[in-house]
Design a protein around this motif. Structure first.
Motif, short mmCIF file in Angstrom:
data_model
loop_
_atom_site.label_atom_id
_atom_site.label_comp_id
_atom_site.label_asym_id
_atom_site.label_seq_id
_atom_site.Cartn_x
_atom_site.Cartn_y
_atom_site.Cartn_z
N ASN A 132 38.71 43.11 48.64
CA ASN A 132 37.41 43.12 47.98
C ASN A 132 36.72 44.47 48.03
N GLU A 133 37.37 45.47 48.61
CA GLU A 133 36.77 46.79 48.71
C GLU A 133 36.48 47.34 47.32
N GLU A 134 35.28 47.87 47.18
CA GLU A 134 34.87 48.43 45.89
C GLU A 134 35.28 49.90 45.81
N THR A 135 35.69 50.32 44.63
CA THR A 135 35.94 51.74 44.41
C THR A 135 34.62 52.35 43.95
N SER A 136 34.36 53.58 44.36
CA SER A 136 33.03 54.17 44.18
C SER A 136 32.85 54.97 42.90
N ASN A 137 33.89 55.26 42.18
CA ASN A 137 33.79 56.16 41.04
C ASN A 137 34.09 55.42 39.74
N ALA A 138 33.21 55.54 38.77
CA ALA A 138 33.42 54.89 37.46
C ALA A 138 34.68 55.44 36.78
N GLU A 139 35.01 56.68 37.06
CA GLU A 139 36.21 57.30 36.51
C GLU A 139 37.46 56.56 36.99
N ASN A 140 37.38 56.00 38.21
CA ASN A 140 38.51 55.27 38.80
C ASN A 140 38.82 53.97 38.06
N GLU A 141 37.87 53.45 37.33
CA GLU A 141 38.06 52.18 36.62
C GLU A 141 39.25 52.25 35.66
N LYS A 142 39.51 53.43 35.13
CA LYS A 142 40.60 53.59 34.16
C LYS A 142 41.96 53.68 34.85
N LEU A 143 41.96 54.06 36.11
CA LEU A 143 43.21 54.24 36.85
C LEU A 143 43.54 52.98 37.63
N THR A 144 44.63 52.33 37.28
CA THR A 144 45.00 51.07 37.92
C THR A 144 46.49 51.02 38.25
N CYS A 145 46.79 50.14 39.18
CA CYS A 145 48.17 49.85 39.56
C CYS A 145 48.42 48.37 39.29
N THR A 146 49.59 48.06 38.79
CA THR A 146 49.96 46.67 38.57
C THR A 146 51.05 46.31 39.57
N PHE A 147 50.85 45.16 40.23
CA PHE A 147 51.83 44.68 41.19
C PHE A 147 51.95 43.18 40.98
N GLY A 148 53.04 42.75 40.37
CA GLY A 148 53.20 41.35 40.00
C GLY A 148 52.12 40.98 39.00
N ASN A 149 51.35 39.91 39.29
CA ASN A 149 50.26 39.48 38.42
C ASN A 149 48.93 40.14 38.79
N LEU A 150 48.94 41.03 39.77
CA LEU A 150 47.70 41.65 40.25
C LEU A 150 47.48 43.02 39.63
N THR A 151 46.22 43.36 39.42
CA THR A 151 45.83 44.69 38.98
C THR A 151 44.86 45.25 40.01
N LEU A 152 45.18 46.42 40.54
CA LEU A 152 44.35 47.07 41.55
C LEU A 152 43.76 48.33 40.95
N LYS A 153 42.48 48.58 41.25
CA LYS A 153 41.83 49.82 40.84
C LYS A 153 42.20 50.90 41.84
N LEU A 154 42.09 52.14 41.41
CA LEU A 154 42.37 53.27 42.29
C LEU A 154 41.58 53.12 43.59
N GLY A 155 42.26 53.18 44.72
CA GLY A 155 41.61 53.06 46.02
C GLY A 155 41.64 51.65 46.60
N GLN A 156 41.91 50.65 45.77
CA GLN A 156 41.97 49.27 46.29
C GLN A 156 43.28 49.03 47.03
N LYS A 157 43.20 48.11 48.00
CA LYS A 157 44.36 47.79 48.82
C LYS A 157 44.83 46.37 48.56
N LEU A 158 46.08 46.15 48.89
CA LEU A 158 46.69 44.84 48.76
C LEU A 158 46.62 44.15 50.12
#
Length: 187
Positions: A132-158
Motif C-alpha cells: 500500500n506504499e504510495e509513490t510520491s512523484n506524479a511523474e512515477n505514475e507513468k512508470l510501472t512494472c507488470t508481474f502476473g496480473n499485478l501492476t506496480l508503480k515505480l517504487g512500490q513493493k510486492l
C-alpha cells in the motif's frame, strides 16, 4: 553443466586424504587439470586479488565484481580491471535455461544486489499483492512494472510469502527481486 572425472594414472596419490588446490590451465576449462597438494604450493607463483593470495592455476572469483572469473597466472596483473584483464572472463550465467520462465512473466532473483547472475527465479503466485506504499512523484505514475496480473508503480513493493525476498518496481518494466542476506523465512 559439466562433470569431471579425474584420471590419476599409474602414480596414484590419494588426494582425498590431503588438502589440495585445484589448478586449471585456461579459463575455458570446466574441470581442473591438476590437483596440487597444499604442501607443494610454495614453488608456484602467486597472485594478489582483493587482499587474498591465489596460486598459479587457481580460479579467482572476485568479491568486488561477481560477474567475472579470473585465473591466476604468472602474467596476472591485479592493477588491470577485471573487464580488461586477459586472465578474466565474464561469467556466463546460463540464464537461457530459464528463458521460457522469464518470457512467461517470471523475474530473476539476485542475492544482496542486482549483479550479473541470478540465484533463483520468482514467478507470480496467487498470494502476491502490491504493498500500500504510495509513490510520491506524479511523474512515477507513468512508470510501472507488470508481474502476473499485478501492476506496480515505480517504487512500490510486492508483498509475498517470503519475507527474505524484497521485490520492488525499481527498473520498469521489470520487477527487481533481491534475496536478503542472513535471513530466515517467515510469513
Amino acid at each position: 553443466m559439466c562433470k569431471c572425472r579425474m584420471s590419476r594414472g599409474w602414480n596414484h596419490v590419494d588426494f582425498d586424504s590431503m588438502p589440495t588446490i585445484n589448478r586449471y590451465s585456461d579459463l575455458e576449462q570446466c574441470c581442473s587439470t591438476v590437483q596440487t597438494p597444499i604442501n607443494d604450493v610454495d614453488i608456484l607463483s602467486k597472485c594478489q586479488v582483493e587482499g587474498r593470495s591465489y596460486y598459479d592455476g587457481e580460479r579467482i572469483y572476485p568479491d568486488g565484481d561477481s560477474c567475472f572469473m579470473c585465473l591466476c597466472t604468472p602474467n596476472f596483473n591485479n592493477k588491470t580491471s577485471f573487464a580488461k584483464n586477459s586472465n578474466c572472463v565474464k561469467i556466463n550465467c546460463g540464464i537461457e535455461h530459464d528463458l521460457h520462465r522469464i518470457t512467461a512473466g517470471c523475474v530473476p532473483v539476485y542475492y544482496k544486489t542486482p549483479t550479473c547472475c541470478p540465484i533463483d527465479i520468482k514467478c507470480p503466485a496467487k498470494d502476491d499483492v502490491v504493498s500500500n506504499e504510495e509513490t510520491s512523484n506524479a511523474e512515477n505514475e507513468k512508470l510501472t512494472c507488470t508481474f502476473g496480473n499485478l501492476t506496480l508503480k515505480l517504487g512500490q513493493k510486492l508483498k509475498n510469502d517470503n519475507s527474505c525476498l524484497n521485490c520492488e518496481c525499481s527498473i520498469p518494466p521489470l520487477l527487481a527481486c533481491i534475496q536478503k542476506p542472513n535471513c530466515s523465512k517467515s510469513k
